[in-house]
Write a protein that holds these residues in place. Structure first.
Motif, PDB file in Angstrom:
ATOM      1  N   THR A  33       0.834  -1.202   0.000  1.00  0.00           N
ATOM      2  CA  THR A  33       0.000   0.000   0.000  1.00  0.00           C
ATOM      3  C   THR A  33       0.868   1.251   0.000  1.00  0.00           C
ATOM      4  N   GLY A  34       1.884   1.258   0.849  1.00  0.00           N
ATOM      5  CA  GLY A  34       2.715   2.445   1.021  1.00  0.00           C
ATOM      6  C   GLY A  34       3.491   2.852  -0.205  1.00  0.00           C
ATOM      7  N   LEU A  35       3.871   1.881  -1.038  1.00  0.00           N
ATOM      8  CA  LEU A  35       4.665   2.188  -2.233  1.00  0.00           C
ATOM      9  C   LEU A  35       3.801   2.407  -3.468  1.00  0.00           C
ATOM     10  N   GLY A  36       2.493   2.238  -3.336  1.00  0.00           N
ATOM     11  CA  GLY A  36       1.609   2.483  -4.472  1.00  0.00           C
ATOM     12  C   GLY A  36       1.343   1.270  -5.318  1.00  0.00           C
ATOM     13  N   PHE A  37       1.452   0.077  -4.719  1.00  0.00           N
ATOM     14  CA  PHE A  37       1.155  -1.165  -5.435  1.00  0.00           C
ATOM     15  C   PHE A  37      -0.240  -1.675  -5.085  1.00  0.00           C
ATOM     16  N   GLY A  38      -1.237  -0.794  -5.108  1.00  0.00           N
ATOM     17  CA  GLY A  38      -2.605  -1.175  -4.789  1.00  0.00           C
ATOM     18  C   GLY A  38      -2.886  -1.148  -3.296  1.00  0.00           C
ATOM     19  N   ASN A  39      -4.027  -1.706  -2.909  1.00  0.00           N
ATOM     20  CA  ASN A  39      -4.394  -1.781  -1.495  1.00  0.00           C
ATOM     21  C   ASN A  39      -4.005  -3.151  -0.962  1.00  0.00           C
ATOM     22  N   GLY A  40      -2.816  -3.230  -0.394  1.00  0.00           N
ATOM     23  CA  GLY A  40      -2.309  -4.499   0.107  1.00  0.00           C
ATOM     24  C   GLY A  40      -3.132  -5.070   1.241  1.00  0.00           C
ATOM     25  N   PHE A  41      -3.824  -4.201   1.980  1.00  0.00           N
ATOM     26  CA  PHE A  41      -4.646  -4.672   3.090  1.00  0.00           C
ATOM     27  C   PHE A  41      -5.848  -5.470   2.586  1.00  0.00           C
ATOM     28  N   LYS A  42      -6.452  -5.016   1.496  1.00  0.00           N
ATOM     29  CA  LYS A  42      -7.670  -5.644   0.979  1.00  0.00           C
ATOM     30  C   LYS A  42      -7.373  -6.731  -0.050  1.00  0.00           C
ATOM     31  N   ASP A  43      -6.328  -6.518  -0.856  1.00  0.00           N
ATOM     32  CA  ASP A  43      -6.082  -7.409  -1.991  1.00  0.00           C
ATOM     33  C   ASP A  43      -5.270  -8.650  -1.638  1.00  0.00           C
TER      34      ASP A  43
ATOM     35  N   PHE B 103     -10.288   2.840   8.203  1.00  0.00           N
ATOM     36  CA  PHE B 103      -9.078   3.471   7.668  1.00  0.00           C
ATOM     37  C   PHE B 103      -8.586   2.732   6.432  1.00  0.00           C
ATOM     38  N   MET B 104      -8.423   1.422   6.533  1.00  0.00           N
ATOM     39  CA  MET B 104      -7.874   0.644   5.421  1.00  0.00           C
ATOM     40  C   MET B 104      -8.832   0.555   4.245  1.00  0.00           C
ATOM     41  N   ASP B 105     -10.132   0.596   4.522  1.00  0.00           N
ATOM     42  CA  ASP B 105     -11.132   0.435   3.474  1.00  0.00           C
ATOM     43  C   ASP B 105     -11.409   1.729   2.725  1.00  0.00           C
ATOM     44  N   LYS B 106     -11.357   2.875   3.435  1.00  0.00           N
ATOM     45  CA  LYS B 106     -11.831   4.112   2.815  1.00  0.00           C
ATOM     46  C   LYS B 106     -10.910   5.325   2.945  1.00  0.00           C
ATOM     47  N   LYS B 107     -10.052   5.351   3.955  1.00  0.00           N
ATOM     48  CA  LYS B 107      -9.348   6.602   4.247  1.00  0.00           C
ATOM     49  C   LYS B 107      -7.914   6.674   3.726  1.00  0.00           C
ATOM     50  N   VAL B 108      -7.215   5.544   3.648  1.00  0.00           N
ATOM     51  CA  VAL B 108      -5.841   5.582   3.184  1.00  0.00           C
ATOM     52  C   VAL B 108      -5.821   5.841   1.681  1.00  0.00           C
ATOM     53  N   PRO B 109      -4.964   6.755   1.191  1.00  0.00           N
ATOM     54  CA  PRO B 109      -4.898   6.979  -0.262  1.00  0.00           C
ATOM     55  C   PRO B 109      -4.331   5.755  -0.972  1.00  0.00           C
ATOM     56  N   ILE B 110      -5.007   5.322  -2.017  1.00  0.00           N
ATOM     57  CA  ILE B 110      -4.598   4.119  -2.739  1.00  0.00           C
ATOM     58  C   ILE B 110      -4.119   4.486  -4.140  1.00  0.00           C
ATOM     59  N   TYR B 111      -2.958   3.954  -4.492  1.00  0.00           N
ATOM     60  CA  TYR B 111      -2.394   4.175  -5.823  1.00  0.00           C
ATOM     61  C   TYR B 111      -2.061   2.837  -6.463  1.00  0.00           C
ATOM     62  N   ASN B 112      -2.294   2.768  -7.760  1.00  0.00           N
ATOM     63  CA  ASN B 112      -1.880   1.618  -8.554  1.00  0.00           C
ATOM     64  C   ASN B 112      -0.886   2.127  -9.590  1.00  0.00           C
TER      65      ASN B 112
ATOM     66  N   GLY C 122       5.781   7.541   0.963  1.00  0.00           N
ATOM     67  CA  GLY C 122       5.269   7.049  -0.310  1.00  0.00           C
ATOM     68  C   GLY C 122       3.927   7.666  -0.648  1.00  0.00           C
ATOM     69  N   ILE C 123       2.833   6.919  -0.397  1.00  0.00           N
ATOM     70  CA  ILE C 123       1.515   7.330  -0.877  1.00  0.00           C
ATOM     71  C   ILE C 123       1.042   8.684  -0.365  1.00  0.00           C
ATOM     72  N   TYR C 124       1.397   9.047   0.867  1.00  0.00           N
ATOM     73  CA  TYR C 124       0.942  10.345   1.358  1.00  0.00           C
ATOM     74  C   TYR C 124       1.662  11.494   0.649  1.00  0.00           C
ATOM     75  N   VAL C 125       2.877  11.258   0.215  1.00  0.00           N
ATOM     76  CA  VAL C 125       3.594  12.253  -0.589  1.00  0.00           C
ATOM     77  C   VAL C 125       3.015  12.283  -2.003  1.00  0.00           C
ATOM     78  N   PHE C 126       2.692  11.109  -2.553  1.00  0.00           N
ATOM     79  CA  PHE C 126       2.039  11.073  -3.872  1.00  0.00           C
ATOM     80  C   PHE C 126       0.744  11.883  -3.828  1.00  0.00           C
ATOM     81  N   ASP C 127      -0.004  11.733  -2.739  1.00  0.00           N
ATOM     82  CA  ASP C 127      -1.274  12.424  -2.583  1.00  0.00           C
ATOM     83  C   ASP C 127      -1.069  13.938  -2.496  1.00  0.00           C
ATOM     84  N   GLU C 128      -0.064  14.360  -1.758  1.00  0.00           N
ATOM     85  CA  GLU C 128       0.227  15.794  -1.652  1.00  0.00           C
ATOM     86  C   GLU C 128       0.665  16.377  -2.992  1.00  0.00           C
ATOM     87  N   ALA C 129       1.365  15.581  -3.796  1.00  0.00           N
ATOM     88  CA  ALA C 129       1.866  16.053  -5.088  1.00  0.00           C
ATOM     89  C   ALA C 129       0.736  16.449  -6.026  1.00  0.00           C
TER      90      ALA C 129
END
Length: 271
Positions: free
Chosen positions: A68-78, A134-143, A204-211
């Motif tokens: 999840t943190g590196l932008g490889f999808g939602n690792g928690f759900k997938d 948090f894991m389902d809706k709040k964390v920014p998810i990137y693929n 990772g993802i939180y910086v991607f989101d800020e960008a």
């Protein structure tokens, strides 16, 4: 490439960068498979201390939070063992697990040395529902469309290369100066992101989101003990990460002259 910001700051550790790319760097190190479980931050020791390049890809990243943190999808759900198990583990463990029998089986498969941590939960969230939300809706998810996520020393950036995250490793004094400089460029009061996240997600993802925002903010990291535990001393007990997107780094460069970083107070304290 050299970092003028880091030079004026007098960083004890030179900054590093995260770059998303489809080209695997020659000589890069990294995990060979997704078997077992290894923390992203443990590999970053090689980048920070030894100035080596580390590369991750989706099928070699074993930590679901790291995926999840590196932008490889939602690792928690997938990924396995799934979001229900993680919601229990990140909160109060067996106490609030929705399927106690299944969670107890999950804990029993862990090595005895860490089994108690899984049974009790990491307590990052106060209850199962909060963690699940948090894991389902709040964390920014990137693929990421790119295959690789590369960490390397800032000085190894090539001319014209743009990093997706610039990561400063700072002690409390250096962080104070960096935040004072950042604050001087803003009209608002709350100027830094301090997300409830793992250490890899905060670089990772939180910086991607800020960008993606018109006026991006820096992200303070190493606020989680699990991430700190993976770091070598003195970073483990004395340092933070402060990560910013490229857009904000350019803003820093445009305003660094006659700034707090270049002022008499900091110069006198650096002596």
């Amino acid at each position: 490439m050299d970092s003028k910001i880091a030079n004026l700051l007098g960083c004890s550790f030179k900054p590093i960068v995260l770059v998303k790319t489809n080209e695997k760097p020659d000589g890069a190190i990294g995990p060979k498979s997704n078997k077992g479980r290894s923390c992203i931050m443990s590999y970053l020791n090689k980048v920070i201390f030894d100035r080596q390049t580390v590369v991750f890809e989706k099928n070699t990243t074993s930590c679901n939070g790291g995926l999840t943190g590196l932008g490889f999808g939602n690792g928690f759900k997938d990924g396995e063992p799934g979001i229900d198990i993680y919601a229990s583990f990140l909160s109060t463990g067996l106490k609030d697990a929705k399927d106690k029998k299944n969670y107890q089986k999950f804990c029993s498969e862990k090595p005895p040395a860490v089994r108690d941590m899984f049974e009790c939960g990491e307590r990052i969230y106060s209850n199962y529902n909060q963690a699940y939300e948090f894991m389902d809706k709040k964390v920014p998810i990137y693929n990421n469309p790119e295959k690789y996520v590369v960490f390397k020393p800032f000085e190894d950036l090539k001319d014209g290369e743009i990093a997706d995250s610039i990561i400063f490793i700072v002690n409390p004094m250096e962080l104070s100066v960096l935040l004072q400089f950042d604050t001087s460029l803003r009209d608002e009061v709350n100027h830094v992101m301090t997300p409830q996240s793992s250490a890899c997600q905060s670089i990772g993802i939180y910086v991607f989101d800020e960008a993606e925002k018109e006026d991006p903010h820096g992200v303070l990291g190493l606020l989680d003990l699990a991430g700190r535990r993976a770091m070598k001393e003195p970073i483990k007990s004395q340092y933070f990460t402060f990560a910013i997107p490229w857009k904000l780094y350019l803003k820093y460069l445009d305003n660094v002259e006659c700034s707090y970083l270049d002022g008499p107070v900091w110069k006198s304290m650096r002596k």
